[in-house]
Design an enzyme around this catalytic site. Sequence first.
Site, PDB file in Angstrom:
ATOM      1  N   PRO A 120     -36.660 -17.545  -3.064  1.00  0.00           N
ATOM      2  CA  PRO A 120     -36.952 -18.816  -2.396  1.00  0.00           C
ATOM      3  C   PRO A 120     -38.454 -19.023  -2.317  1.00  0.00           C
ATOM      4  CG  PRO A 120     -36.346 -17.146  -0.793  1.00  0.00           C
ATOM      5  CD  PRO A 120     -36.117 -16.539  -2.144  1.00  0.00           C
ATOM      6  N   CYS A 121     -38.865 -20.266  -2.403  1.00  0.00           N
ATOM      7  CA  CYS A 121     -40.298 -20.557  -2.439  1.00  0.00           C
ATOM      8  C   CYS A 121     -40.636 -21.577  -1.367  1.00  0.00           C
ATOM      9  CB  CYS A 121     -40.707 -21.074  -3.817  1.00  0.00           C
ATOM     10  SG  CYS A 121     -42.479 -21.352  -3.972  1.00  0.00           S
ATOM     11  N   GLN A 122     -41.131 -21.127  -0.231  1.00  0.00           N
ATOM     12  CA  GLN A 122     -41.469 -22.024   0.870  1.00  0.00           C
ATOM     13  C   GLN A 122     -42.698 -22.891   0.590  1.00  0.00           C
ATOM     14  OE1 GLN A 122     -38.280 -21.631   2.673  1.00  0.00           O
ATOM     15  NE2 GLN A 122     -39.831 -22.671   3.867  1.00  0.00           N
TER      16      GLN A 122
END
Length: 352
Positions: A93-95
């Site tokens: 996941p890439c915030q």
Amino acid sequence: MNRKNPPYLDFIHRELQLPQNQDNQLLVIDLFAGCGGFALGFEAAGFRTIGYEMEGDACATYRRNLRTDCHEMVLTPDTEFPENPVVIIGGPPCQPFSVSGHQRGLKDSRDGFPIFINAVKRYRPQIAIFENVRGMLFRNKTYFEEIAIALQTLDYFVEWDILTATDYGVPQRRQRLFCIAHQGGWKWPKKAYKSHPYTAGEALSELAFRASETAKFLTPSMDEYVKKYEKASKCVKPRDLHLDVPARTVTCRNLSAPTGDMLRIRLPDGRRRRLTVREGARLQSFPDWFEFQGTEKSQCQQIGNAVPPILAKALAMRVKECLEKRESASSENHPQPEQPIQLSFNFMKEFL
């Protein structure tokens, strides 16, 4: 019906059968594993996977369908794994995707990429692959460059491409970024279905015009909302599922939520119904024997987040070929194949 292809359901059943003999299988660590779409492709190619995932329903799905374990846990940069993997895969996941979120890059504690990179640094697999949305190359190219440089500093060659799922046998116009860190000899899989892709109709087959007692139909007010949505978004063609072409991208939102963009089928009597879990799974290339766990909403989220297993297998077969080629060259004491030239990031910026 596209006569150049074998029947779709036969195709995915055959291609995604799990090998009976599990001896001497190379280990793949699957980070942020979801329900196991990426892993299913690798296991069908003859690898052994171990998954790591924080969502309990996704872990339960992984364990039910694959011949291995999925550890339900929150990963950190310090997480240790019990065995040394030959390959690491995952969809971190890439915030920091939004401008407001991209503040600390690889130091952002909400971001999965530091975990992925630290695992590569600690275990030094021969190949590491991550998957993400195509927008990462455009909206977040500076951050992507940071990730690629981090992998390069670990003495890997880094290559990336945006793969279109229909080119590999998935009946869905899904595009995703795949980035490969390798030690030489990597080749991208051939686009075997580019000119004759499978269609949504071939995937759904007998399910397309069925309406079970639990079918969810659009109400008149929802039909009116969809009409206004399509007018506002200037849709040239109604966004119903057209069975003679591949489907639109299956996402968590358009599969599970009653939105203007939802995936739906128009029946011969004019009624429109939302897709079922099984129909969404077929469009993602999951075979019918693959059983999802959890609530309907959870199952839709698992499907929408997954790497299509048929696409995953195409990548896995290239990984297998790459590893075998290097092993053969090493055992015969031959020099390794000529290494690809690492692209400078000045070139990368021009490419992006």
